[in-house]
Design a protein around this motif. Structure first.
Motif, PDB file in Angstrom:
ATOM      1  N   PRO A   1     -16.191 -35.849 -37.721  1.00 61.58           N
ATOM      2  CA  PRO A   1     -17.626 -35.657 -37.978  1.00 61.58           C
ATOM      3  C   PRO A   1     -18.519 -36.162 -36.858  1.00 61.58           C
TER       4      PRO A   1
ATOM      5  N   SER B   1     -28.329 -28.814 -36.719  1.00 58.24           N
ATOM      6  CA  SER B   1     -28.360 -30.270 -36.730  1.00 58.24           C
ATOM      7  C   SER B   1     -29.730 -30.743 -36.301  1.00 58.24           C
TER       8      SER B   1
ATOM      9  N   SER C   1     -12.178 -41.815 -36.007  1.00 59.91           N
ATOM     10  CA  SER C   1     -12.425 -41.341 -37.371  1.00 59.91           C
ATOM     11  C   SER C   1     -11.108 -41.130 -38.110  1.00 59.91           C
TER      12      SER C   1
ATOM     13  N   VAL D   1     -20.298 -42.603 -38.717  1.00 60.21           N
ATOM     14  CA  VAL D   1     -20.400 -41.156 -38.990  1.00 60.21           C
ATOM     15  C   VAL D   1     -19.631 -40.856 -40.273  1.00 60.21           C
TER      16      VAL D   1
ATOM     17  N   GLY E   1     -18.447 -37.313 -42.633  1.00 65.66           N
ATOM     18  CA  GLY E   1     -18.452 -35.867 -42.779  1.00 65.66           C
ATOM     19  C   GLY E   1     -17.947 -35.490 -44.163  1.00 65.66           C
TER      20      GLY E   1
ATOM     21  N   ARG F   1     -19.691 -27.653 -43.969  1.00 66.87           N
ATOM     22  CA  ARG F   1     -19.495 -29.083 -43.780  1.00 66.87           C
ATOM     23  C   ARG F   1     -20.851 -29.740 -43.521  1.00 66.87           C
TER      24      ARG F   1
ATOM     25  N   SER G   1     -22.593 -33.410 -42.132  1.00 64.88           N
ATOM     26  CA  SER G   1     -22.297 -34.662 -41.422  1.00 64.88           C
ATOM     27  C   SER G   1     -23.572 -35.491 -41.313  1.00 64.88           C
TER      28      SER G   1
ATOM     29  N   SER H   1     -25.107 -39.360 -39.606  1.00 64.12           N
ATOM     30  CA  SER H   1     -24.846 -40.506 -38.743  1.00 64.12           C
ATOM     31  C   SER H   1     -26.132 -41.264 -38.431  1.00 64.12           C
TER      32      SER H   1
END
Lengths: 134, 306
Positions: free
Chosen positions: B36, B56, B203, B250, B252, B260, B262, B264
């Motif tokens: 992610p 994003s 991750s 982060v 996800g 998906r 995500s 952060s």
């Protein structure tokens, strides 16, 4: 208005050229795609838990059916997973092929999936043989 | 920090993700092994023929006396072959009390030179950026950082043609992904020298096994980790003075087979950094886009064969 420098256009062409490349060629078995002996001998740690194949089915649906089809029957660029040619391969070999992929032939590497999930996919692939009959 | 201004900006920013979130909950069934990360790249490329569309945004909570900004961008990522992925970015920016501007575009290519998985997997990255000085999506940090107080209308008129290369080194070890990126950036429009930067990411999926039942909230659908990224100076001043560095958890969430989400929250570590960078991203993957497009254009398709 500011004039865009000549090298910019050359650079742009260089960067966009890959987009013009054709997709991978039609599927043919790759004789060079062999798992190393050590990897081929690996046993599936989930072999005694066939109920986990249901999770493998879900993963197969997410990641594999686009190329291999909903029943693993194969498509233009991907193998028919029901065939003896595939089913005769060891669990370790299938796991190695899922993990490494064969990028030059369009098969991505799935090493980003947790190891046990890749073994779940192998477990599910074995059910495709049963579905296809003896 | 000006609290009323913060709340005003959050009030503006939050409805969009909240609406998106509600829309996502109503969709059916999830995909991808992708970490992610927002800044760090790992060695996993887009599957050949698939198109990934990602929207994003980076929201920056700056230092006192400076204004909040919100920088959305959209990314089209296409798997050209199993070893080559190309991406096009379009980006914009709006600053509190100022106008919204289009800040430019980026075109990037990632090439994986090795065919098999190794302990360390290298990927070569080349990007061209046709952006202006109002850009602040902070997709990477290179060189030294000056937080600007200029008006968007003025900044948008200062164009920059930049070339960026990265060496991506990534490993998957016991279900953990560990990735490091080293970047070199050159502004072709001015003599800033070569600027350097880095990104690190770690991750791991929250579950090792997939359950057999369809579910939105299973642990297997979540991946968590952290990123760290920042600038390393330039050839004109190879020091860490006035460089920005961030550390960012982060997370996800694989919502369904194709999408998906995500998130952060990045924390600035140096005086040259923004105190907080909030990032949120939604990704939708069109599987078999190349095949569908070829079909639409009348190319012949054939059945499966071994």
């Amino acid at each position: 208005m500011k004039r865009v420098p000549y090298p910019f256009w050359f650079l742009l062409l260089l960067l966009t050229a890959p987009l013009l490349l054709a997709q991978n060629a039609d599927y043919r078995q790759d004789p060079r795609w062999h798992a190393p002996a050590e990897a081929a001998e690996k046993k599936n740690p989930l072999a005694t838990k066939p109920d986990l194949a249901a999770g493998g089915r879900k993963l197969f649906t997410r990641h594999c059916i686009e190329c291999h089809g909903p029943s693993g029957e194969g498509r233009k660029k991907a193998a028919n997973l029901q065939l003896a040619l595939v089913q005769e391969q060891s669990d370790g070999t299938l796991f190695w092929k899922i993990t490494n992929g064969n990028p030059d032939r369009g098969m991505p590497s799935w090493s980003g999936l947790p190891e046990l999930q890749r073994w779940q996919i192998v477990l599910y692939l074995r059910t495709l043989k049963l579905a296809a009959g003896p | 920090m000006n609290r009323p201004l913060l709340w005003e900006t959050l009030y503006r920013i939050l409805p969009a993700p909240a609406l998106l979130f509600l829309c996502l909950l109503t969709t059916a069934s999830a995909r991808a092994q992708e970490a992610p990360y927002f800044v760090t790249y790992d060695h996993h490329l887009e599957e050949p023929g698939n198109l990934e569309i990602e929207t994003s945004s980076t929201a920056g909570v700056p230092q006192s006396g400076q204004r909040l900004f919100f920088a959305p961008y959209v990314e089209f990522e296409y798997g050209v072959t199993g070893r080559l992925t190309s991406e096009l970015y379009l980006e914009g920016q709006t600053t509190s009390g100022d106008g919204a501007v289009f800040t430019g575009w980026r075109l990037e290519n990632r090439l994986r030179p090795l065919t098999r998985e190794h302990w360390i997997n290298p990927v070569l990255y080349l990007e061209y950026e046709g952006i202006n000085e109002a850009s602040c999506i902070t997709k990477e940090i290179a060189g030294h950082t000056e937080i600007s107080n200029g008006r968007n209308a003025t900044l948008a008129h200062t164009h920059a043609h930049e070339l960026e290369t990265k060496l991506i080194l990534s490993s998957n070890l016991r279900d953990w992904n560990i990735a490091t990126n080293f970047l070199v950036e050159k502004n072709l429009s001015s003599s800033e020298g070569f600027e350097f930067g880095y990104a690190l990411g770690v991750s791991r999926p929250l579950a090792r096994l997939a359950s057999g039942r369809p579910c939105h909230w299973c642990r297997e659908n979540f991946t968590a980790g952290f990123e760290m990224y920042g600038g390393l100076g330039s050839t004109l001043d190879l020091s860490l003075r006035h460089t920005a560095h961030y550390v960012a958890p982060v997370i996800g969430w694989q919502i369904n087979d194709n999408s998906r989400l995500s998130f952060s929250p990045g924390i600035g570590l140096t005086p040259a950094s923004n105190p907080v960078l909030l990032r949120i991203g939604y990704t939708y993957e069109v599987q078999g886009f190349g095949r569908k497009l070829a079909h639409l254009l009348g190319a012949k398709t054939s059945g499966g064969r071994p």
